[in-house]
Design a protein around this motif. Structure first.
Motif, PDB file in Angstrom:
ATOM      1  N   GLU A  38     -55.980  11.160  44.186  1.00  0.00           N
ATOM      2  CA  GLU A  38     -57.017  10.181  43.902  1.00  0.00           C
ATOM      3  C   GLU A  38     -57.429  10.328  42.450  1.00  0.00           C
ATOM      4  OE1 GLU A  38     -60.296  10.428  46.609  1.00  0.00           O
ATOM      5  OE2 GLU A  38     -58.994  10.596  48.327  1.00  0.00           O
ATOM      6  N   PRO A  39     -57.825   9.234  41.817  1.00  0.00           N
ATOM      7  CA  PRO A  39     -58.264   9.333  40.434  1.00  0.00           C
ATOM      8  C   PRO A  39     -59.560  10.119  40.317  1.00  0.00           C
ATOM      9  CG  PRO A  39     -58.542   7.118  41.256  1.00  0.00           C
ATOM     10  CD  PRO A  39     -57.855   7.898  42.333  1.00  0.00           C
ATOM     11  N   VAL A  40     -59.748  10.756  39.201  1.00  0.00           N
ATOM     12  CA  VAL A  40     -60.948  11.542  38.953  1.00  0.00           C
ATOM     13  C   VAL A  40     -61.949  10.664  38.214  1.00  0.00           C
ATOM     14  CG1 VAL A  40     -61.833  13.595  37.803  1.00  0.00           C
ATOM     15  CG2 VAL A  40     -59.548  13.621  38.813  1.00  0.00           C
ATOM     16  N   ASP A  41     -63.206  10.686  38.662  1.00  0.00           N
ATOM     17  CA  ASP A  41     -64.243   9.906  37.997  1.00  0.00           C
ATOM     18  C   ASP A  41     -64.546  10.512  36.632  1.00  0.00           C
ATOM     19  OD1 ASP A  41     -66.205   9.293  40.995  1.00  0.00           O
ATOM     20  OD2 ASP A  41     -64.564   8.166  40.118  1.00  0.00           O
ATOM     21  N   PRO A  42     -64.637   9.685  35.601  1.00  0.00           N
ATOM     22  CA  PRO A  42     -64.989  10.210  34.287  1.00  0.00           C
ATOM     23  C   PRO A  42     -66.425  10.726  34.277  1.00  0.00           C
ATOM     24  CG  PRO A  42     -64.561   7.827  34.194  1.00  0.00           C
ATOM     25  CD  PRO A  42     -64.359   8.268  35.595  1.00  0.00           C
ATOM     26  N   ALA A  43     -66.660  11.795  33.540  1.00  0.00           N
ATOM     27  CA  ALA A  43     -67.997  12.392  33.466  1.00  0.00           C
ATOM     28  C   ALA A  43     -68.949  11.434  32.760  1.00  0.00           C
ATOM     29  CB  ALA A  43     -67.930  13.712  32.725  1.00  0.00           C
ATOM     30  N   GLY A  44     -70.179  11.414  33.215  1.00  0.00           N
ATOM     31  CA  GLY A  44     -71.203  10.615  32.572  1.00  0.00           C
ATOM     32  C   GLY A  44     -71.126   9.128  32.874  1.00  0.00           C
ATOM     33  N   GLU A  45     -70.307   8.733  33.819  1.00  0.00           N
ATOM     34  CA  GLU A  45     -70.198   7.314  34.150  1.00  0.00           C
ATOM     35  C   GLU A  45     -71.442   6.872  34.911  1.00  0.00           C
ATOM     36  OE1 GLU A  45     -66.874   4.291  36.024  1.00  0.00           O
ATOM     37  OE2 GLU A  45     -66.878   6.365  36.665  1.00  0.00           O
ATOM     38  N   ARG A  54     -65.035   4.369  43.059  1.00  0.00           N
ATOM     39  CA  ARG A  54     -64.625   5.161  44.223  1.00  0.00           C
ATOM     40  C   ARG A  54     -64.228   4.252  45.385  1.00  0.00           C
ATOM     41  NH1 ARG A  54     -66.126   6.574  48.886  1.00  0.00           N
ATOM     42  NH2 ARG A  54     -68.156   5.572  48.838  1.00  0.00           N
ATOM     43  N   ARG A  55     -65.018   3.221  45.632  1.00  0.00           N
ATOM     44  CA  ARG A  55     -64.727   2.314  46.751  1.00  0.00           C
ATOM     45  C   ARG A  55     -63.453   1.504  46.524  1.00  0.00           C
ATOM     46  NH1 ARG A  55     -69.975   0.107  49.774  1.00  0.00           N
ATOM     47  NH2 ARG A  55     -71.088   2.073  49.907  1.00  0.00           N
ATOM     48  N   ALA A  59     -60.083   1.793  48.796  1.00  0.00           N
ATOM     49  CA  ALA A  59     -59.429   0.618  49.390  1.00  0.00           C
ATOM     50  C   ALA A  59     -57.968   0.534  48.951  1.00  0.00           C
ATOM     51  CB  ALA A  59     -60.179  -0.655  49.005  1.00  0.00           C
ATOM     52  N   ILE A  60     -57.692   0.807  47.684  1.00  0.00           N
ATOM     53  CA  ILE A  60     -56.312   0.784  47.198  1.00  0.00           C
ATOM     54  C   ILE A  60     -55.469   1.812  47.950  1.00  0.00           C
ATOM     55  CG2 ILE A  60     -54.823   1.342  45.222  1.00  0.00           C
ATOM     56  CD1 ILE A  60     -56.960   0.035  43.423  1.00  0.00           C
ATOM     57  N   CYS A  61     -56.016   2.990  48.176  1.00  0.00           N
ATOM     58  CA  CYS A  61     -55.272   4.052  48.859  1.00  0.00           C
ATOM     59  C   CYS A  61     -54.965   3.720  50.317  1.00  0.00           C
ATOM     60  CB  CYS A  61     -56.029   5.376  48.767  1.00  0.00           C
ATOM     61  SG  CYS A  61     -56.028   6.069  47.106  1.00  0.00           S
ATOM     62  N   LYS A  62     -55.667   2.763  50.886  1.00  0.00           N
ATOM     63  CA  LYS A  62     -55.421   2.349  52.272  1.00  0.00           C
ATOM     64  C   LYS A  62     -54.334   1.282  52.373  1.00  0.00           C
ATOM     65  CE  LYS A  62     -59.998   3.533  53.953  1.00  0.00           C
ATOM     66  NZ  LYS A  62     -61.283   3.033  54.426  1.00  0.00           N
ATOM     67  N   LEU A  63     -53.920   0.732  51.237  1.00  0.00           N
ATOM     68  CA  LEU A  63     -52.859  -0.273  51.229  1.00  0.00           C
ATOM     69  C   LEU A  63     -51.502   0.390  51.405  1.00  0.00           C
ATOM     70  CD1 LEU A  63     -53.984  -2.448  48.167  1.00  0.00           C
ATOM     71  CD2 LEU A  63     -54.309  -2.969  50.587  1.00  0.00           C
ATOM     72  N   THR A 104     -54.859  -9.878  47.816  1.00  0.00           N
ATOM     73  CA  THR A 104     -55.474 -10.421  49.028  1.00  0.00           C
ATOM     74  C   THR A 104     -55.866  -9.293  49.978  1.00  0.00           C
ATOM     75  OG1 THR A 104     -54.185 -12.455  48.806  1.00  0.00           O
ATOM     76  CG2 THR A 104     -55.111 -11.989  50.977  1.00  0.00           C
ATOM     77  N   ALA A 105     -54.968  -8.336  50.171  1.00  0.00           N
ATOM     78  CA  ALA A 105     -55.244  -7.204  51.059  1.00  0.00           C
ATOM     79  C   ALA A 105     -56.392  -6.359  50.518  1.00  0.00           C
ATOM     80  CB  ALA A 105     -53.989  -6.357  51.233  1.00  0.00           C
ATOM     81  N   LEU A 106     -56.422  -6.160  49.200  1.00  0.00           N
ATOM     82  CA  LEU A 106     -57.491  -5.371  48.592  1.00  0.00           C
ATOM     83  C   LEU A 106     -58.831  -6.071  48.767  1.00  0.00           C
ATOM     84  CD1 LEU A 106     -58.318  -2.885  46.962  1.00  0.00           C
ATOM     85  CD2 LEU A 106     -57.819  -4.182  44.889  1.00  0.00           C
ATOM     86  N   LYS A 107     -58.848  -7.360  48.543  1.00  0.00           N
ATOM     87  CA  LYS A 107     -60.079  -8.130  48.719  1.00  0.00           C
ATOM     88  C   LYS A 107     -60.577  -8.031  50.160  1.00  0.00           C
ATOM     89  CE  LYS A 107     -61.978 -12.735  47.986  1.00  0.00           C
ATOM     90  NZ  LYS A 107     -61.709 -14.103  47.560  1.00  0.00           N
ATOM     91  N   GLN A 108     -59.632  -8.079  51.109  1.00  0.00           N
ATOM     92  CA  GLN A 108     -59.982  -7.965  52.526  1.00  0.00           C
ATOM     93  C   GLN A 108     -60.559  -6.582  52.828  1.00  0.00           C
ATOM     94  OE1 GLN A 108     -56.549  -8.730  54.931  1.00  0.00           O
ATOM     95  NE2 GLN A 108     -57.616 -10.252  56.149  1.00  0.00           N
ATOM     96  N   LYS A 109     -59.927  -5.546  52.299  1.00  0.00           N
ATOM     97  CA  LYS A 109     -60.396  -4.179  52.558  1.00  0.00           C
ATOM     98  C   LYS A 109     -61.764  -3.925  51.943  1.00  0.00           C
ATOM     99  CE  LYS A 109     -56.291  -1.777  53.768  1.00  0.00           C
ATOM    100  NZ  LYS A 109     -56.414  -2.047  55.169  1.00  0.00           N
ATOM    101  N   LEU A 110     -62.007  -4.530  50.784  1.00  0.00           N
ATOM    102  CA  LEU A 110     -63.297  -4.329  50.125  1.00  0.00           C
ATOM    103  C   LEU A 110     -64.399  -5.139  50.788  1.00  0.00           C
ATOM    104  CD1 LEU A 110     -62.225  -4.240  46.396  1.00  0.00           C
ATOM    105  CD2 LEU A 110     -63.176  -2.365  47.723  1.00  0.00           C
ATOM    106  N   GLY A 111     -64.015  -6.200  51.484  1.00  0.00           N
ATOM    107  CA  GLY A 111     -65.019  -7.021  52.162  1.00  0.00           C
ATOM    108  C   GLY A 111     -66.065  -7.494  51.190  1.00  0.00           C
ATOM    109  N   GLY A 112     -67.315  -7.299  51.527  1.00  0.00           N
ATOM    110  CA  GLY A 112     -68.418  -7.728  50.667  1.00  0.00           C
ATOM    111  C   GLY A 112     -68.908  -6.655  49.720  1.00  0.00           C
ATOM    112  N   VAL A 113     -68.149  -5.592  49.570  1.00  0.00           N
ATOM    113  CA  VAL A 113     -68.589  -4.471  48.730  1.00  0.00           C
ATOM    114  C   VAL A 113     -68.906  -4.937  47.310  1.00  0.00           C
ATOM    115  CG1 VAL A 113     -67.815  -2.335  47.621  1.00  0.00           C
ATOM    116  CG2 VAL A 113     -67.409  -2.692  50.037  1.00  0.00           C
ATOM    117  N   LEU A 114     -68.025  -5.756  46.728  1.00  0.00           N
ATOM    118  CA  LEU A 114     -68.241  -6.200  45.355  1.00  0.00           C
ATOM    119  C   LEU A 114     -69.493  -7.059  45.248  1.00  0.00           C
ATOM    120  CD1 LEU A 114     -64.583  -7.021  44.287  1.00  0.00           C
ATOM    121  CD2 LEU A 114     -65.918  -4.977  43.779  1.00  0.00           C
TER     122      LEU A 114
END
Length: 119
Positions: A38-45, A54-55, A59-63, A104-114
């Motif tokens: 998994e990608p590492v979050d940059p410090a101070g973000e 992260r979300r 979602a990408i990792c579930k594809l 399309t799959a990513l949008k579906q997995k994210l649902g209303g998160v964005l």
């Protein structure tokens, strides 16, 4: 000219095999992998942005791997359709089709998160 595609095909197959073994629990340890799963979050973000990042990665990792790969190549590595086509050994139309399916799959997995994150 053909070396990058050949080399990428080998790396791709090895990475897919590694990830399949990891998902099946067939590896002894994932404590010190050669690359992060998994990608590492940059410090101070900004915390909100870090949560969104992260979300999205979750979602990408579930594809399926095929869709993960094409999203990363196009959106995170900045490759154009021609480059992706050459590396994967598929027609440009297939690149476009897979990107559409992946988005399309990513949008579906994210649902209303964005939407929830923006409001």
């Amino acid at each position: 000219e053909r070396f990058p595609a050949w080399f990428y095909a080998i790396l791709r197959n090895e990475a897919f095999n590694f990830l399949k073994k990891a998902r099946r629990g067939l590896l002894d340890s994932l404590d010190d992998p050669a690359f992060p799963l998994e990608p590492v979050d940059p410090a101070g973000e900004d915390p909100e942005r870090a949560e969104l990042t992260r979300r999205v990665w979750e979602a990408i990792c579930k594809l399926p791997l095929e869709l993960q790969e094409i999203l990363v190549m196009q959106h995170f590595q900045g490759m154009d359709y021609r480059e992706i086509s050459g590396l994967l050994g598929i027609p440009r139309g297939s690149v476009a089709s897979r990107l559409y399916r992946a988005r399309t799959a990513l949008k579906q997995k994210l649902g209303g998160v964005l939407d929830r994150m923006e409001s």
